[in-house]
Design a protein around this motif. Structure first.
Motif, short mmCIF file in Angstrom:
data_model
loop_
_atom_site.label_atom_id
_atom_site.label_comp_id
_atom_site.label_asym_id
_atom_site.label_seq_id
_atom_site.Cartn_x
_atom_site.Cartn_y
_atom_site.Cartn_z
N HIS A 42 0.85 -1.19 0.00
CA HIS A 42 0.00 0.00 0.00
C HIS A 42 0.89 1.24 0.00
O HIS A 42 1.96 1.26 0.60
CB HIS A 42 -0.91 0.02 1.23
CG HIS A 42 -1.87 -1.14 1.28
ND1 HIS A 42 -3.05 -1.17 0.58
CD2 HIS A 42 -1.78 -2.32 1.93
CE1 HIS A 42 -3.67 -2.32 0.81
NE2 HIS A 42 -2.92 -3.04 1.63
N GLY A 43 0.41 2.29 -0.66
CA GLY A 43 1.16 3.54 -0.72
C GLY A 43 1.95 3.72 -1.99
O GLY A 43 2.65 4.72 -2.15
N MET A 44 1.85 2.76 -2.94
CA MET A 44 2.54 2.88 -4.21
C MET A 44 1.59 3.45 -5.25
O MET A 44 0.38 3.21 -5.22
CB MET A 44 3.05 1.51 -4.67
CG MET A 44 3.98 0.83 -3.69
SD MET A 44 5.61 1.60 -3.61
CE MET A 44 6.33 0.97 -5.10
N SER A 45 2.13 4.18 -6.21
CA SER A 45 1.34 4.73 -7.31
C SER A 45 0.77 3.60 -8.16
O SER A 45 1.35 2.50 -8.25
CB SER A 45 2.21 5.64 -8.16
OG SER A 45 1.57 5.97 -9.37
N SER A 46 -0.36 3.86 -8.82
CA SER A 46 -0.99 2.86 -9.68
C SER A 46 -0.13 2.52 -10.89
O SER A 46 -0.33 1.48 -11.53
CB SER A 46 -2.37 3.34 -10.14
OG SER A 46 -2.25 4.57 -10.86
N GLN A 47 0.85 3.36 -11.20
CA GLN A 47 1.71 3.07 -12.35
C GLN A 47 2.84 2.08 -12.00
O GLN A 47 3.56 1.64 -12.88
CB GLN A 47 2.32 4.36 -12.91
CG GLN A 47 3.42 4.97 -12.05
CD GLN A 47 3.91 6.27 -12.62
OE1 GLN A 47 3.14 7.06 -13.17
NE2 GLN A 47 5.20 6.51 -12.52
N ILE A 48 2.95 1.74 -10.72
CA ILE A 48 3.93 0.74 -10.31
C ILE A 48 3.26 -0.63 -10.32
O ILE A 48 2.33 -0.90 -9.56
CB ILE A 48 4.50 1.04 -8.92
CG1 ILE A 48 5.14 2.42 -8.90
CG2 ILE A 48 5.53 -0.03 -8.53
CD1 ILE A 48 6.29 2.60 -9.87
N SER A 154 15.97 6.16 2.01
CA SER A 154 15.67 5.31 3.16
C SER A 154 15.44 3.86 2.74
O SER A 154 15.02 3.57 1.63
CB SER A 154 14.42 5.83 3.87
OG SER A 154 13.94 4.90 4.81
N SER A 155 15.74 2.94 3.66
CA SER A 155 15.50 1.51 3.42
C SER A 155 14.03 1.16 3.58
O SER A 155 13.65 0.00 3.46
CB SER A 155 16.34 0.66 4.37
OG SER A 155 15.96 0.91 5.72
N MET A 156 13.19 2.10 3.89
CA MET A 156 11.73 1.96 3.91
C MET A 156 11.19 1.10 5.05
O MET A 156 10.14 0.48 4.94
CB MET A 156 11.21 1.42 2.56
CG MET A 156 11.74 2.17 1.35
SD MET A 156 11.36 3.93 1.36
CE MET A 156 9.65 3.90 0.89
N GLY A 157 11.91 1.04 6.14
CA GLY A 157 11.37 0.50 7.37
C GLY A 157 11.11 -0.99 7.42
O GLY A 157 10.05 -1.43 7.85
N HIS A 194 7.01 6.13 6.84
CA HIS A 194 6.30 7.39 6.63
C HIS A 194 7.14 8.23 5.68
O HIS A 194 8.24 8.67 6.03
CB HIS A 194 6.09 8.11 7.96
CG HIS A 194 5.11 7.42 8.86
ND1 HIS A 194 3.75 7.65 8.81
CD2 HIS A 194 5.30 6.49 9.83
CE1 HIS A 194 3.14 6.89 9.71
NE2 HIS A 194 4.06 6.19 10.34
N ILE A 195 6.61 8.44 4.48
CA ILE A 195 7.36 9.17 3.45
C ILE A 195 7.55 10.62 3.87
O ILE A 195 8.65 11.09 4.09
CB ILE A 195 6.64 9.10 2.09
CG1 ILE A 195 6.31 7.65 1.74
CG2 ILE A 195 7.51 9.74 1.01
CD1 ILE A 195 7.48 6.75 1.61
N GLY A 196 6.43 11.35 4.04
CA GLY A 196 6.46 12.73 4.51
C GLY A 196 7.47 13.59 3.77
O GLY A 196 7.57 13.56 2.55
N VAL A 211 2.36 7.33 3.40
CA VAL A 211 2.73 6.13 4.15
C VAL A 211 2.88 4.95 3.20
O VAL A 211 2.00 4.67 2.38
CB VAL A 211 1.68 5.79 5.23
CG1 VAL A 211 2.08 4.51 5.97
CG2 VAL A 211 1.54 6.94 6.21
N PHE A 212 4.02 4.29 3.29
CA PHE A 212 4.28 3.07 2.53
C PHE A 212 4.26 1.89 3.50
O PHE A 212 4.86 1.95 4.57
CB PHE A 212 5.66 3.16 1.86
CG PHE A 212 6.18 1.85 1.34
CD1 PHE A 212 5.86 1.41 0.07
CD2 PHE A 212 6.97 1.04 2.15
CE1 PHE A 212 6.34 0.20 -0.40
CE2 PHE A 212 7.45 -0.17 1.69
CZ PHE A 212 7.14 -0.58 0.41
#
Length: 227
Positions: A42-48, A154-157, A194-196, A211-212
């Motif tokens: 969740h949190g990714m664009s629809s183009q991904i 970031s390593s994206m948590g 949290h991208i922010g 948020v990813f």
């Protein structure tokens, strides 16, 4: 470093087998299989675009036959590699994001005897996963962005531990060889970030929101041999 950790864990478990193996109904085995992973992201664009990535698992197992209405308990210590392929449909660039972990699935099985040499079984139980190595989500996503990014993202948590539940079944042949198919449903997150303000302009198109998060979902096709 990863293989050293795996070897130490496998050696420790192997040392226990001569002690526990004499117990009635307790059997040592080996398990190997492939995983069809598709992370719930969740949190990714629809183009991904997300695609299944084939992984694998291998390691020792213990099976305890209770002798009570065909019930049995399985314990495994598995080295597991999972992955997901992400493609940016805007530019056609893609990347594979992988993790390595030590998984400990605990399974309650109900075996149904069809003949002396052939059983069917159903199983359910929790699976505990402990991360030992991972790809950097941020760096991987930067590689498929439309614009080049030089900064280290970031390593994206990544979460160090995960909990899931396995559901499935299989067949047992001549009391030794087991072929099983299970589906694992992640109950906890495999990653959350949290991208922010950390979101770089060049990869704005990759995210949808601030948020990813991700949970693992995967099929497991395994072959086990119980001694």
């Amino acid at each position: 470093m990863i293989m050293k950790k795996v070897i130490c864990l496998l050696s420790l478990l192997a040392c226990l087998f001569p002690v526990t193996g004499i117990a009635q109904g307790l059997h040592f085995g080996l398990k190997a299989g492939v995983l069809g992973n598709k992370a719930d992201i969740h949190g990714m664009s629809s183009q991904i675009k997300e695609e299944n990535q084939t992984g694998f698992q291998v390691g020792p197992m213990l099976q305890y036959q209770t002798g009570f209405y065909g019930l049995a308990l399985d314990f495994s210590l598995l080295y597991v590699q999972r992955g997901v392929k992400l493609t940016n449909t805007a530019n056609g660039a893609s990347t594979d994001v992988k993790t390595q972990s030590i998984d400990i699935p605990i399974e309650l099985k109900w075996e149904m005897g069809i003949s002396d040499n052939f059983d069917l079984f159903l199983g359910v139980g929790p699976s505990f996963s402990f991360l030992v190595d991972e790809d950097n989500w941020g760096r991987k996503l930067a590689h498929i962005a439309v614009d080049v990014i030089d900064k280290d993202l970031s390593s994206m948590g990544w979460r160090s531990t995960e909990v899931g539940i396995n559901l499935g079944g299989g067949v047992k042949i001549v009391n030794h060889l087991m072929l099983s198919c299970y589906y694992n449903i992640g109950l906890t997150q495999s990653a959350k970030h949290h991208i922010g303000g950390n979101k770089h302009d060049a990869i704005d198109q990759i995210f949808d929101g601030d948020v990813f998060e991700s949970k693992n979902r995967y099929w497991q096709l395994s072959l086990s041999y119980v001694f």
